[in-house]
Write a protein that holds these residues in place. Structure first.
Motif, PDB file in Angstrom:
ATOM      1  N   ARG A  12      22.015 -15.251  73.716  1.00 39.78           N
ATOM      2  CA  ARG A  12      22.874 -16.331  73.219  1.00 39.78           C
ATOM      3  C   ARG A  12      22.510 -17.662  73.872  1.00 39.78           C
ATOM      4  NH1 ARG A  12      29.403 -15.708  72.693  1.00 39.78           N
ATOM      5  NH2 ARG A  12      29.900 -17.821  71.949  1.00 39.78           N
ATOM      6  N   PRO A  13      22.284 -18.701  73.061  1.00 46.60           N
ATOM      7  CA  PRO A  13      21.948 -20.014  73.631  1.00 46.60           C
ATOM      8  C   PRO A  13      23.098 -20.563  74.474  1.00 46.60           C
ATOM      9  CG  PRO A  13      21.481 -19.935  71.272  1.00 46.60           C
ATOM     10  CD  PRO A  13      22.287 -18.718  71.596  1.00 46.60           C
ATOM     11  N   VAL A  14      22.753 -21.275  75.519  1.00 47.15           N
ATOM     12  CA  VAL A  14      23.772 -21.853  76.392  1.00 47.15           C
ATOM     13  C   VAL A  14      24.658 -22.827  75.627  1.00 47.15           C
ATOM     14  CG1 VAL A  14      24.139 -23.265  78.456  1.00 47.15           C
ATOM     15  CG2 VAL A  14      22.320 -21.553  78.431  1.00 47.15           C
ATOM     16  N   ASN A  15      24.066 -23.572  74.681  1.00 43.85           N
ATOM     17  CA  ASN A  15      24.842 -24.559  73.919  1.00 43.85           C
ATOM     18  C   ASN A  15      25.505 -23.963  72.678  1.00 43.85           C
ATOM     19  OD1 ASN A  15      22.687 -24.157  72.228  1.00 43.85           O
ATOM     20  ND2 ASN A  15      21.898 -26.262  72.348  1.00 43.85           N
ATOM     21  N   ASN A  16      25.346 -22.645  72.483  1.00 44.40           N
ATOM     22  CA  ASN A  16      25.956 -21.943  71.344  1.00 44.40           C
ATOM     23  C   ASN A  16      25.467 -22.443  69.985  1.00 44.40           C
ATOM     24  OD1 ASN A  16      27.525 -20.110  72.809  1.00 44.40           O
ATOM     25  ND2 ASN A  16      29.172 -21.609  73.074  1.00 44.40           N
ATOM     26  N   ILE A  17      24.305 -23.054  69.953  1.00 38.47           N
ATOM     27  CA  ILE A  17      23.727 -23.524  68.694  1.00 38.47           C
ATOM     28  C   ILE A  17      22.538 -22.635  68.334  1.00 38.47           C
ATOM     29  CG2 ILE A  17      22.555 -25.427  67.520  1.00 38.47           C
ATOM     30  CD1 ILE A  17      24.105 -27.354  69.297  1.00 38.47           C
ATOM     31  N   VAL A  18      22.589 -22.057  67.157  1.00 40.05           N
ATOM     32  CA  VAL A  18      21.519 -21.182  66.683  1.00 40.05           C
ATOM     33  C   VAL A  18      20.741 -21.901  65.591  1.00 40.05           C
ATOM     34  CG1 VAL A  18      20.981 -19.029  65.493  1.00 40.05           C
ATOM     35  CG2 VAL A  18      22.760 -19.066  67.249  1.00 40.05           C
TER      36      VAL A  18
END
Length: 310
Positions: free
Chosen positions: A279-285
């Motif tokens: 999972r990206p740290v910034n929650n952007i996929v």
């Protein structure tokens, strides 16, 4: 979906005394399982081990003397009879999942195994048999000396997976995996060894299905049919995850996209799924769409709660 179970049922009654009729239970467990799974719409494969230490006519080495050859021929006929009886008694099954085919006695019986596979398919049209069952006359297993696959799907991926989808060259395949390292039977003591977690196994599952594979996970019961408590825990955790995310698992195919560092793509009809493990740290996929793509995603939604983005 496959059901793989050790055969110890009524189906063996004609050719051996090693049958469940000799046990206190006496009932045909295999029939109960086949009927129950079929009623739920689940395809059933029967696990069948060629190697059988319980049979006095079995031998691991290639028979060399006339006496040994006559003895092993009795075992071959015994094996043929059992397989034909299974097809007769459990006509709903979709295929066999063979094991124990690596001994020289079986490898040297290539003419017999070729004819037996042909006979089984004639008796049961559409029967699915993987690449473990037999070898060619040069001892080549899974693929013959011409490079052609020996079966309907590739079974050479034992406790490993292809690194790239292209390695498979369009073949159907399965990956069979253990929970403890090389732990095929019941292991009472898990201390001091690394046993796979549900996160490990779900990652492997999605890696497998993202490349059009079938993930076969081994559970080893004890003599009373009970699983290790750790396996019970894993089964529940995986089951809970599947209840939420099964749409991205069942009936999906390879998505045709470049691999993602975030997780694994799968596709079903017009739906594209990305199962995220990193999972990206910034929650952007972000998804890289090929320039020549004829379709592109227009909305995104979480399977967990249905939250949607346009």
């Amino acid at each position: 979906m496959k059901f793989c179970g050790i055969l110890f049922g009524e189906e063996r009654r004609k050719y051996t005394d090693y049958t469940i009729k000799k046990s206190p239970y006496k009932k045909d467990i295999v029939k109960q399982v086949v009927d129950a799974y079929t009623a739920e719409g689940i395809d059933v494969f029967l696990y069948f081990s060629i190697l059988e230490w319980n049979n006095s006519n079995y031998m691991g080495k290639a028979p060399s003397t006339p006496e040994e050859k006559a003895k092993f021929n009795k075992f071959l006929e015994y094996t043929r009879n059992q397989l034909l009886e299974l097809l007769q008694n459990y006509s709903q099954i979709k295929g066999f999942w063979f094991d124990g085919t690596w001994d020289q006695s079986w490898i040297q019986s290539y003419d017999f195994t070729y004819k037996l596979e042909k006979e089984l398919r004639e008796k049961h049209p559409g029967l699915i048999i993987g690449s473990r069952f037999r070898n060619d006359e040069f001892g080549k297993r899974h693929f013959d000396s011409n490079g052609d696959m020996l079966g309907d799907y590739e079974q050479g991926w034992e406790r490993k997976m292809p690194k790239e989808f292209e390695w498979l060259e369009g073949r159907d395949w399965d990956c069979v995996m253990t929970i403890p390292p090389n732990g095929w039977g019941y292991m009472k003591d898990w201390s001091g060894i690394y046993t796979k977690t549900s996160d490990d196994l779900i990652d492997m599952l999605m890696n497998c299905v993202s490349m059009n594979g079938n993930f076969v996970l081994n559970f080893g019961p004890d003599g009373n049919g009970r699983m290790h408590s750790g396996e019970d825990k894993l089964a529940k955790e995986i089951g809970d995850w599947i209840k939420v995310n099964g749409e991205a698992v069942y009936g999906v195919r390879h998505a045709g996209l470049a691999p993602s560092k975030l997780g694994y793509f799968t596709k079903k009809e017009d739906n594209l799924y990305l199962t995220v493990f990193n999972r990206p740290v910034n929650n952007i996929v972000r998804i890289a769409v090929p320039k020549n793509a004829t379709t592109v995603p227009v909305t995104a939604a979480l399977l967990q709660n249905g939250q949607t983005w346009f």
